[in-house]
Design a protein around this motif. Sequence first.
Motif, short mmCIF file in Angstrom:
data_model
loop_
_atom_site.label_atom_id
_atom_site.label_comp_id
_atom_site.label_asym_id
_atom_site.label_seq_id
_atom_site.Cartn_x
_atom_site.Cartn_y
_atom_site.Cartn_z
N MET A 97 2.56 1.76 -3.38
CA MET A 97 1.64 2.24 -4.42
C MET A 97 1.36 3.72 -4.24
SD MET A 97 -1.17 -0.73 -5.17
CE MET A 97 -1.74 -0.20 -6.77
N HIS A 98 1.10 4.13 -3.01
CA HIS A 98 0.85 5.56 -2.76
C HIS A 98 2.03 6.40 -3.24
CE1 HIS A 98 -3.01 5.72 -0.85
NE2 HIS A 98 -2.68 4.94 0.17
N VAL A 156 2.15 6.54 -7.02
CA VAL A 156 1.08 7.41 -7.55
C VAL A 156 1.51 8.88 -7.42
CG1 VAL A 156 -1.31 8.18 -7.22
CG2 VAL A 156 -0.77 5.73 -7.19
N ASP A 157 2.11 9.20 -6.28
CA ASP A 157 2.59 10.58 -6.10
C ASP A 157 3.67 10.95 -7.12
OD1 ASP A 157 0.88 11.42 -4.11
OD2 ASP A 157 2.15 10.65 -2.49
N TYR A 167 2.90 1.14 -13.51
CA TYR A 167 4.07 1.46 -12.68
C TYR A 167 3.78 1.35 -11.18
CZ TYR A 167 7.64 4.28 -10.39
OH TYR A 167 8.60 4.73 -9.53
N PRO A 168 2.69 1.92 -10.66
CA PRO A 168 2.43 1.76 -9.22
C PRO A 168 2.28 0.29 -8.80
CG PRO A 168 1.05 3.51 -10.14
CD PRO A 168 1.69 2.80 -11.30
N VAL A 169 1.76 -0.53 -9.69
CA VAL A 169 1.60 -1.95 -9.38
C VAL A 169 2.96 -2.64 -9.32
CG1 VAL A 169 0.67 -4.13 -10.27
CG2 VAL A 169 -0.75 -2.06 -10.31
N LEU A 185 3.73 10.01 -10.12
CA LEU A 185 3.04 10.29 -11.39
C LEU A 185 2.32 11.64 -11.36
CD1 LEU A 185 1.53 6.76 -12.14
CD2 LEU A 185 3.69 7.73 -12.93
N ALA A 186 2.21 12.23 -10.17
CA ALA A 186 1.51 13.51 -10.02
C ALA A 186 2.40 14.69 -10.33
CB ALA A 186 0.94 13.62 -8.61
N SER A 187 3.69 14.45 -10.49
CA SER A 187 4.62 15.56 -10.71
C SER A 187 5.41 15.34 -12.00
CB SER A 187 5.58 15.65 -9.52
OG SER A 187 6.75 16.33 -9.89
N GLU A 188 5.57 16.40 -12.78
CA GLU A 188 6.23 16.25 -14.08
C GLU A 188 7.69 15.80 -13.93
OE1 GLU A 188 4.53 19.00 -16.67
OE2 GLU A 188 6.22 19.01 -18.06
N PHE A 228 7.40 11.99 -13.16
CA PHE A 228 6.43 11.25 -13.98
C PHE A 228 7.12 10.15 -14.79
CE2 PHE A 228 4.09 10.63 -17.96
CZ PHE A 228 2.84 10.30 -17.47
N ARG A 229 6.44 9.02 -14.97
CA ARG A 229 6.94 7.95 -15.85
C ARG A 229 5.85 7.57 -16.84
NH1 ARG A 229 11.16 4.02 -13.13
NH2 ARG A 229 11.75 5.22 -11.31
N GLY A 230 6.22 7.49 -18.09
CA GLY A 230 5.28 7.06 -19.12
C GLY A 230 5.47 5.56 -19.37
N ILE A 275 0.84 -1.20 0.00
CA ILE A 275 0.00 0.00 0.00
C ILE A 275 0.88 1.25 0.00
CG2 ILE A 275 -1.60 1.35 1.44
CD1 ILE A 275 -3.05 -0.95 0.14
#
Lengths: 407, 407
Positions: free
Chosen positions: B56-57, B60-61, B295-297, B63-66, B69-71, B53
């Motif tokens: 994952m959090h 996710v964070d 990615y979070p997974v 992915l919230a910032s440029e 971020f990971r594509g 958990i």
Amino acid sequence: MIRINENYQKLQASYLFADIARRVREFQAQNPGREIIRLGIGDVTRALPPACIAAMHQAVDELASETTFRGYGPEQGYDFLREAIAEHDFRARGAEIAADEVFVSDGAKCDTGNIQEIFAADARVAVPDPVYPVYVDTNVMAGRTGTASDGRYPGLTYLECNAANGYVPRLPDQPVDLIYLCFPNNPTGATASRAQLQAWVDYARAHRALILFDAAYEAFIRDPALPHSIYEIPGAREVAIEFRSYSKTAGFTGVRCAYTVVPKSCLAWDAEGKAVELHALWNRRHTTKFNGVSYPVQRAAAAVYSPAGQIQVRELIDGYLKNAAYIREALGGLGFQCTGGDDSPYIWVNTGRDSWEFFDLLLQRAGVVCTPGAGFGRCGQGHVRISAFNSFDNVRTAMDRISAALK
Amino acid sequence: MIRINENYQKLQASYLFADIARRVREFQAQNPGREIIRLGIGDVTRALPPACIAAMHQAVDELASETTFRGYGPEQGYDFLREAIAEHDFRARGAEIAADEVFVSDGAKCDTGNIQEIFAADARVAVPDPVYPVYVDTNVMAGRTGTASDGRYPGLTYLECNAANGYVPRLPDQPVDLIYLCFPNNPTGATASRAQLQAWVDYARAHRALILFDAAYEAFIRDPALPHSIYEIPGAREVAIEFRSYSKTAGFTGVRCAYTVVPKSCLAWDAEGKAVELHALWNRRHTTKFNGVSYPVQRAAAAVYSPAGQIQVRELIDGYLKNAAYIREALGGLGFQCTGGDDSPYIWVNTGRDSWEFFDLLLQRAGVVCTPGAGFGRCGQGHVRISAFNSFDNVRTAMDRISAALK
């Protein structure tokens, strides 16, 4: 003795992105101080929309507690997402699609690759040229082609997209059964009008063919005259399967969510000429070989349809479209004929010379990486694809450098 | 005219879980006050481990910032996860597996379903009976069988698992090319000893066959004498592909992460008898038709290998194993022969009567739902599968009720 699927031996090794990487590496080694700007690859660069981030966090917290924990979900996707898709992406645009005609998946690449499994091994397949390679390679693997010669596979029908037809292919002059179309197009950025899609739907109905419509870049459409879905075209529900993705729409390339629509009225035939519902076939395939999309990811996708999500996603796409417009104007100003960039993140540049030669020119003289069109098929020769997936500052610098280099 | 893949018409409709659901619904309607305890389905019920958990959090964070971020990630999985898998799941047990032999995916169901694509269409396939239906159905779809008669598909070799052989199949008496094995087994809960797996590896080496080893329930093994991976068996690297999953290990059924190991020394042959590396073939399939796990997974999966994650995952499994032991003891006390439950979440009960009759008995008299063994194949007749995936309180109540009902 265990033997391989020999169709894999027909696959041509794809050196496109490996080749690009090698040339960039060599250039960087020779010019260690030089900053390279990458406008080659089709991957997003901006953060996920805050609405999606919040939804994922909340879903992760649900999995942290036994009372709100969720295990296996429905393979086809949760109703909360399928309902939102049917309502917002289709019914709001007048396209009659029901929630249970939507199959949520982990990628349009997977779905466009897997869909051919439900069709006959001897189906006659038409693909655009230039083409997204997955359409071709998955049919080669399935044995629907001969061995490639001169970059083309015997057995496939290539629908040529060129300056003469505005990169929208003409109807085939030989009968085909399965037709891959992609609008807004990757790599050309071309879009199809209602009349053009209607012609394809009419063709499919007349010939009992099936259209596989890849609309992964639908969110980039801003021209109100353009259809967003093939189901806006009368008659399409019987002859088309549509693919969508959150990858480019909402920056989900690393998060993985997409969906495929198979209307229940969509038919194919068995050897006795009996009609079979493709919905049932795809449902069987999907439930046998797939186990659903990650629950937090489905919640993030559903958040795209919230009022905040809709605004954020539009802003995200607007940012890339601003880049695209800038690239198209800059290159147009240099005298190049360009397609795309209006309703697409890709600008397809008619370079008037060899693809790789132009690629090297941009790299060597401007330090800008694009994608040589020849890598997408014979008709891609003479073109390059420039992608708007970068920051506006980088795009402006890249265009300044290209202008200086080519003037 | 577009025609279907007619092999789909050979598929027998699977009514097993639909049939169970209908009978439970009818019982509930007739007994509205009665509380039903479900020990049928193989889905986990406990919350995700806190380490997963938290990971994952954090992802996710990112992915919230440029800036973080990971594509698109590598289709085969991020190195941080592949390295952790190779180290903890294999090298720590003396099995030489390299990180780049690990292919991260979104499910063992997907991988065990898709793997057959890289083999010849006329490969002779052996499956256990009782069997996880995906092994069978995906080969039917690919055209490797005739039309079913009497519940079996001509063209498949059924490896019978019964009380006489302790539910571990004997070597086939006719040549086969592709062998599906699953230990700890679903549905029987049986495990295979080193000597038993060595016999299969020796067979595969002698006959140039290939073993598809499904180890999705590996985390339930507690007996130190049992191998966790087929690569603990000498010679397996040349003749076996192994499938693993975080679904049962760490409660990921709704989160979706798994992996497949294809050693580079694993070979198959082309029509000219030339050896081909299956690693290259699977890599081509995986990169063409799949776009990587969320990615979070992947971060959550990597957290399984952290010191905290290892403790939490062990506690999670211990909880289910406590249930399993309780079930096995209770049913054994009622005089039933049982397999599984020691190193597996499933208890396979030899009921001495018709599967469905016993299912109805447990439902009607005890309000407990199990899975009739006949749904897994001909050799499942006379058995039921009871799953340990529930709370201990529910399991205890269920066993009390069964004892009362059958005494």
